[in-house]
Write an enzyme that holds these catalytic residues in place. Sequence first.
Site, PDB file in Angstrom:
ATOM      1  CG  ASP A  12      -1.862  -1.210   1.220  1.00 45.28           C
ATOM      2  OD1 ASP A  12      -2.216  -1.700   0.130  1.00 45.28           O
ATOM      3  OD2 ASP A  12      -2.188  -1.696   2.316  1.00 45.28           O
ATOM      4  CE  LYS A  15       2.416  -2.482  -4.251  1.00 43.72           C
ATOM      5  NZ  LYS A  15       2.054  -2.132  -2.853  1.00 43.72           N
ATOM      6  CE  LYS A  17       1.436   9.221  -6.354  1.00 42.28           C
ATOM      7  NZ  LYS A  17       1.597  10.392  -5.487  1.00 42.28           N
ATOM      8  CG  ASN A  37      -2.782 -10.874  -2.422  1.00 41.92           C
ATOM      9  OD1 ASN A  37      -2.741 -10.648  -3.628  1.00 41.92           O
ATOM     10  ND2 ASN A  37      -1.777 -11.431  -1.774  1.00 41.92           N
ATOM     11  N   GLY A  39      -4.486  -4.305  -3.761  1.00 43.32           N
ATOM     12  CA  GLY A  39      -5.459  -3.263  -4.087  1.00 43.32           C
ATOM     13  C   GLY A  39      -4.672  -2.036  -4.481  1.00 43.32           C
ATOM     14  CG  HIS A  40      -1.970  -2.094  -6.999  1.00 41.82           C
ATOM     15  ND1 HIS A  40      -1.103  -2.696  -7.865  1.00 41.82           N
ATOM     16  CD2 HIS A  40      -1.680  -2.603  -5.779  1.00 41.82           C
ATOM     17  CE1 HIS A  40      -0.328  -3.535  -7.194  1.00 41.82           C
ATOM     18  NE2 HIS A  40      -0.668  -3.508  -5.934  1.00 41.82           N
ATOM     19  NE  ARG A 141       6.269 -30.656  -6.430  1.00 43.66           N
ATOM     20  CZ  ARG A 141       7.102 -31.503  -5.865  1.00 43.66           C
ATOM     21  NH1 ARG A 141       8.085 -32.015  -6.558  1.00 43.66           N
ATOM     22  NH2 ARG A 141       6.951 -31.857  -4.599  1.00 43.66           N
ATOM     23  CD  GLN A 229       0.754  -8.942  -2.613  1.00 42.71           C
ATOM     24  OE1 GLN A 229       1.385  -9.534  -3.458  1.00 42.71           O
ATOM     25  NE2 GLN A 229      -0.511  -8.640  -2.784  1.00 42.71           N
ATOM     26  CB  THR A 244       1.752 -12.226   0.766  1.00 46.80           C
ATOM     27  OG1 THR A 244       0.717 -12.806  -0.038  1.00 46.80           O
ATOM     28  CG2 THR A 244       2.925 -11.810  -0.101  1.00 46.80           C
ATOM     29  CB  VAL A 419       2.607  16.527  -2.943  1.00 45.96           C
ATOM     30  CG1 VAL A 419       4.069  16.664  -2.549  1.00 45.96           C
ATOM     31  CG2 VAL A 419       2.409  16.912  -4.406  1.00 45.96           C
TER      32      VAL A 419
HETATM   33  P1  GDP Z   1      -0.710   0.334  -3.543  1.00 43.94           P
HETATM   34  O1  GDP Z   1      -1.314  -0.936  -3.058  1.00 43.94           O
HETATM   35  O2  GDP Z   1       0.749   0.396  -3.266  1.00 43.94           O
HETATM   36  O3  GDP Z   1      -1.035   0.634  -4.982  1.00 43.94           O
HETATM   37  O4  GDP Z   1      -1.362   1.492  -2.683  1.00 43.94           O
HETATM   38  P2  GDP Z   1      -2.924   1.648  -2.277  1.00 43.94           P
HETATM   39  O5  GDP Z   1      -3.692   2.092  -3.452  1.00 43.94           O
HETATM   40  O6  GDP Z   1      -3.384   0.441  -1.557  1.00 43.94           O
HETATM   41  O7  GDP Z   1      -2.831   2.769  -1.165  1.00 43.94           O
HETATM   42  C1  GDP Z   1      -2.237   4.000  -1.411  1.00 43.94           C
HETATM   43  C2  GDP Z   1      -3.272   5.093  -1.135  1.00 43.94           C
HETATM   44  O8  GDP Z   1      -2.612   6.331  -1.080  1.00 43.94           O
HETATM   45  C3  GDP Z   1      -4.300   5.242  -2.242  1.00 43.94           C
HETATM   46  O9  GDP Z   1      -5.500   5.682  -1.676  1.00 43.94           O
HETATM   47  C4  GDP Z   1      -3.691   6.314  -3.129  1.00 43.94           C
HETATM   48  O10 GDP Z   1      -4.680   7.009  -3.886  1.00 43.94           O
HETATM   49  C5  GDP Z   1      -3.072   7.213  -2.111  1.00 43.94           C
HETATM   50  N1  GDP Z   1      -1.879   7.975  -2.543  1.00 43.94           N
HETATM   51  C6  GDP Z   1      -0.857   7.589  -3.345  1.00 43.94           C
HETATM   52  N2  GDP Z   1       0.098   8.528  -3.384  1.00 43.94           N
HETATM   53  C7  GDP Z   1      -0.323   9.531  -2.590  1.00 43.94           C
HETATM   54  C8  GDP Z   1       0.240  10.786  -2.189  1.00 43.94           C
HETATM   55  O11 GDP Z   1       1.334  11.163  -2.573  1.00 43.94           O
HETATM   56  N3  GDP Z   1      -0.525  11.539  -1.325  1.00 43.94           N
HETATM   57  C9  GDP Z   1      -1.739  11.141  -0.858  1.00 43.94           C
HETATM   58  N4  GDP Z   1      -2.393  11.941  -0.014  1.00 43.94           N
HETATM   59  N5  GDP Z   1      -2.287   9.976  -1.219  1.00 43.94           N
HETATM   60  C10 GDP Z   1      -1.590   9.187  -2.062  1.00 43.94           C
HETATM   61  P1  IMO Z   2      -0.841  -4.201  -2.236  1.00 44.18           P
HETATM   62  O1  IMO Z   2      -0.374  -4.734  -3.561  1.00 44.18           O
HETATM   63  C1  IMO Z   2      -0.979  -4.657   2.086  1.00 44.18           C
HETATM   64  C2  IMO Z   2      -1.037  -8.729   3.655  1.00 44.18           C
HETATM   65  C3  IMO Z   2      -2.304  -9.149   4.383  1.00 44.18           C
HETATM   66  C4  IMO Z   2      -1.706 -10.081   5.421  1.00 44.18           C
HETATM   67  C5  IMO Z   2      -0.599 -10.780   4.627  1.00 44.18           C
HETATM   68  C6  IMO Z   2      -0.994 -12.136   4.069  1.00 44.18           C
HETATM   69  O2  IMO Z   2      -2.144  -3.488  -2.291  1.00 44.18           O
HETATM   70  O3  IMO Z   2       0.239  -3.429  -1.569  1.00 44.18           O
HETATM   71  P2  IMO Z   2      -2.514 -12.838   2.001  1.00 44.18           P
HETATM   72  O4  IMO Z   2      -3.978 -12.609   1.763  1.00 44.18           O
HETATM   73  O5  IMO Z   2      -1.635 -12.288   0.953  1.00 44.18           O
HETATM   74  O6  IMO Z   2      -2.200 -14.272   2.320  1.00 44.18           O
HETATM   75  O7  IMO Z   2      -2.228 -12.033   3.366  1.00 44.18           O
HETATM   76  O8  IMO Z   2      -0.260  -9.910   3.557  1.00 44.18           O
HETATM   77  N1  IMO Z   2      -1.233  -8.215   2.270  1.00 44.18           N
HETATM   78  C7  IMO Z   2      -1.180  -6.921   1.955  1.00 44.18           C
HETATM   79  N2  IMO Z   2      -1.016  -5.834   2.732  1.00 44.18           N
HETATM   80  N3  IMO Z   2      -1.046  -4.523   0.750  1.00 44.18           N
HETATM   81  C8  IMO Z   2      -1.192  -5.605  -0.046  1.00 44.18           C
HETATM   82  O9  IMO Z   2      -1.153  -5.535  -1.392  1.00 44.18           O
HETATM   83  C9  IMO Z   2      -1.294  -6.878   0.553  1.00 44.18           C
HETATM   84  N4  IMO Z   2      -1.447  -8.134   0.079  1.00 44.18           N
HETATM   85  C10 IMO Z   2      -1.395  -8.950   1.146  1.00 44.18           C
HETATM   86  O10 IMO Z   2      -2.963  -8.050   4.964  1.00 44.18           O
HETATM   87  O11 IMO Z   2      -1.099  -9.323   6.430  1.00 44.18           O
HETATM   88 MG    MG Z   3      -2.837  -1.615  -1.822  1.00 44.62          MG
END
Ligand code: GDP
Ligand code: IMO
Ligand code: MG
Length: 433
Positions: A12, A15, A17, A37, A39-40, A141, A229, A244, A419
């Site tokens: 999270d 990535k 973005k 798993n 969420g981007h 396997r 992840q 994971t 930002v």
């Molecule tokens: P990812 O899994 O690495 O793609 O990240 P997520 O989407 O799960 O979580 C990142 C969150 O931060 C999302 O809600 C993005 O829209 C937000 N985000 C990304 N870059 C920035 C930033 O520079 N500033 C702010 N305020 N939010 C950001």
């Molecule tokens: P992105 O790509 C944050 C975490 C779960 C749990 C552990 C194992 O959005 O950054 P799993 O379901 O993979 O067996 O869970 O990994 N986890 C993540 N945490 N961002 C993710 O993906 C994640 N994918 C798995 O919360 O702690």
């Molecule tokens: Mg995410």
Amino acid sequence: MITALAGAQWGDEGKGKIIDIMAAKADVVVRATGGNNAGHTVVSNGKTYKLHLVPSGILYDGTICCIGPGCVVDPLSLLKEMDEVRANGTSLDGLRIDYRAHIVMPYHLIIDELAELSKGAGDIGTTKKGIGPCYMDKAERVGIRFYDLIHPDVFADKLRIMLENKKKYITGMFGKEAYEKRADLLDYDKVLAAYNDAADKLKGYAADTTVIAYNANKEGKNVLFEGAQGTLLDLDMGTYPYVTSSHPVTGGFCVSAGIGPTLIDECIGIAKCYTTRVGKGPFPTELFDETGDFIREAGAEYGVTTGRPRRCGWLDLVILRYAVRVNGLTGIALNKLDTLTGLKEIKVCIGYDNNGQLISDFPADIRELEKCTPVYKIMPGWTEDITKATKLEDLPEAAIEYLKLIQSEIGCKIALVGVGPDRIQSFPVSINI
Ligand code: GDP
Ligand code: IMO
Ligand code: MG
């Protein structure tokens, strides 16, 4: 040119973005590991896109977006996601799914749920998407791959065997009652019909994505590897067992996208200016006070996949140093600097104290990590709105000092600063220390 983008913390990091921004110049984007798993989030023109398995380059027409060999695909959830993407007016013509990707089956979801339940307070806090059990079958396997799914005769045979085996496994591990409560979800005819239908809808996307990535690179095109992840969720490098079941580090791209290491030109780590974690496991700089709440609310730190509130804490440079090392990072993209605006002071963990000894390398085992307490440097905060900054010089002095400290402590250049969530709220930087 091949650029690998990997999460440098516990996922999270923003990535989605960064990948979306870089995909503007990419011909091919490859997701290599994990499944839904992930969420981007991509924000463009005020519109928010939440992607789970569809690569974050999909918003660009003409970009080939591959779900690579090391991914695990839940076909029913993927089809739902594809419908959402289409409903946003985005074409899926560029989507490709590798024949080798393993298929998440209903019994994987059930085993994930029951295994977590049976661990009680010792659960991992998985996303319950069946990811771990699917990778278990792959390692054993006995997994079903995308190639099998789109060949109905092969699939029908494998499914029959697997449903019999999983019935024994679930009954043996979790009891007859646990199985019987869920038996309907594992009915042969029903699963066969649903998965055959999904196969029909997905077979047009089947490809050998290793050839696509290799040839694109050979022809001088730009290829991006989209990490899911993060480094500390890596099965080997992460805070085991709270990880994971795949390899989100840059080395994972080689194995899981079928690209040799010498072909990767740049490895960019993506991090936030603080730390978050969702799910269980140690987190040295975690905040349990109002500052943690402030960061969670200001940064909208709630899971994209599960909606869970994310645990929040100060930036941990021991972790970033580790990410630089194990990923061979050539640069860092630092997101969410704006989230820290308004804090009077900002703490940065520059090392760990383990019984009077200063530790700068991330410990190999969580029992060692649990003995560590963070050693902080306190930096002044800033109050100016930085969400419209487009260059380093637009930032307040305190924010620049914060970035300088990070860069000098981790020994890796900060290449990009975020930002705000929108794709336009990021800019390249070159910081001289
Ligand atoms: P990812 O899994 O690495 O793609 O990240 P997520 O989407 O799960 O979580 C990142 C969150 O931060 C999302 O809600 C993005 O829209 C937000 N985000 C990304 N870059 C920035 C930033 O520079 N500033 C702010 N305020 N939010 C950001
Ligand atoms: P992105 O790509 C944050 C975490 C779960 C749990 C552990 C194992 O959005 O950054 P799993 O379901 O993979 O067996 O869970 O990994 N986890 C993540 N945490 N961002 C993710 O993906 C994640 N994918 C798995 O919360 O702690
Ligand atoms: Mg995410």
